[in-house]
Write a protein that holds these residues in place. Structure first.
Motif, PDB file in Angstrom:
ATOM      1  N   GLU A  47       0.226 -17.149  21.766  1.00 55.00           N
ATOM      2  CA  GLU A  47      -0.214 -16.173  22.768  1.00 55.00           C
ATOM      3  C   GLU A  47       0.976 -15.635  23.561  1.00 55.00           C
ATOM      4  O   GLU A  47       1.063 -14.431  23.814  1.00 55.00           O
ATOM      5  N   LEU A  48       1.887 -16.504  23.949  1.00 57.25           N
ATOM      6  CA  LEU A  48       3.066 -16.069  24.686  1.00 57.25           C
ATOM      7  C   LEU A  48       3.956 -15.168  23.831  1.00 57.25           C
ATOM      8  O   LEU A  48       4.463 -14.154  24.314  1.00 57.25           O
ATOM      9  N   GLN A  49       4.123 -15.532  22.567  1.00 55.40           N
ATOM     10  CA  GLN A  49       4.939 -14.702  21.679  1.00 55.40           C
ATOM     11  C   GLN A  49       4.307 -13.333  21.487  1.00 55.40           C
ATOM     12  O   GLN A  49       5.010 -12.319  21.469  1.00 55.40           O
ATOM     13  N   ALA A  50       2.981 -13.274  21.385  1.00 58.60           N
ATOM     14  CA  ALA A  50       2.291 -11.996  21.241  1.00 58.60           C
ATOM     15  C   ALA A  50       2.448 -11.165  22.511  1.00 58.60           C
ATOM     16  O   ALA A  50       2.668  -9.949  22.450  1.00 58.60           O
ATOM     17  N   SER A  53       5.953  -9.783  22.575  1.00 57.96           N
ATOM     18  CA  SER A  53       6.083  -8.696  21.594  1.00 57.96           C
ATOM     19  C   SER A  53       5.422  -7.419  22.090  1.00 57.96           C
ATOM     20  O   SER A  53       5.902  -6.319  21.840  1.00 57.96           O
ATOM     21  N   ALA A  54       4.309  -7.570  22.808  1.00 55.26           N
ATOM     22  CA  ALA A  54       3.580  -6.410  23.311  1.00 55.26           C
ATOM     23  C   ALA A  54       4.205  -5.872  24.600  1.00 55.26           C
ATOM     24  O   ALA A  54       3.768  -4.851  25.121  1.00 55.26           O
ATOM     25  N   GLY A  55       5.221  -6.567  25.113  1.00 55.46           N
ATOM     26  CA  GLY A  55       5.875  -6.119  26.327  1.00 55.46           C
ATOM     27  C   GLY A  55       5.133  -6.484  27.593  1.00 55.46           C
ATOM     28  O   GLY A  55       5.399  -5.920  28.655  1.00 55.46           O
ATOM     29  N   CYS A  56       4.206  -7.409  27.491  1.00 54.45           N
ATOM     30  CA  CYS A  56       3.411  -7.808  28.655  1.00 54.45           C
ATOM     31  C   CYS A  56       4.159  -8.769  29.563  1.00 54.45           C
ATOM     32  O   CYS A  56       3.776  -8.975  30.700  1.00 54.45           O
ATOM     33  N   ILE A  57       5.230  -9.374  29.046  1.00 54.03           N
ATOM     34  CA  ILE A  57       6.023 -10.307  29.838  1.00 54.03           C
ATOM     35  C   ILE A  57       7.436  -9.755  29.917  1.00 54.03           C
ATOM     36  O   ILE A  57       8.057  -9.459  28.899  1.00 54.03           O
ATOM     37  N   SER A  58       7.943  -9.587  31.141  1.00 54.06           N
ATOM     38  CA  SER A  58       9.263  -8.997  31.339  1.00 54.06           C
ATOM     39  C   SER A  58      10.370  -9.972  30.961  1.00 54.06           C
ATOM     40  O   SER A  58      10.159 -11.172  30.847  1.00 54.06           O
TER      41      SER A  58
END
Length: 72
Positions: A47-50, A53-58
Motif C-alpha cells: 500500500e505504501l509503495q502504491a 508511486s501515485a504521488g500521494c506521499i511526498s
C-alpha cells in the motif's frame, strides 16, 4: 548490520521466547501468528509503495519514514 550485531543473536532468542510464550508454548500457533503478521506487513508495504508511486506521499514524508525505520 555490524559483525558484532550478527554474532549477538540474544535479541532474536528473546523475541522467539516472547512469541512462543504469547502463544502459550504452542509452536504451531506461534508460526501461524508470525506468518499472519508478516502477511500484514507485506500488505502495508504494498500500500505504501502504491501511494508513493501515485504521488500521494511526498519526498519529505518518505525521508521521515526512512529515518524512523532505520532508528528502530
Amino acid at each position: 548490520m555490524s559483525p558484532a550485531a550478527l554474532l549477538d543473536n540474544s535479541h532474536y532468542e528473546q523475541a522467539c521466547d516472547q512469541a512462543i510464550a504469547m502463544c502459550d508454548g504452542n509452536l504451531r500457533s506461534t508460526i501461524k501468528a508470525l506468518i499472519m503478521a508478516n502477511e500484514y506487513l507485506e500488505a502495508e508495504l504494498e500500500e505504501l509503495q502504491a501511494a508513493i508511486s501515485a504521488g500521494c506521499i511526498s519526498d519529505t514524508s518518505r525521508s521521515k519514514m526512512r529515518s524512523k525505520s532505520s532508528a528502530a
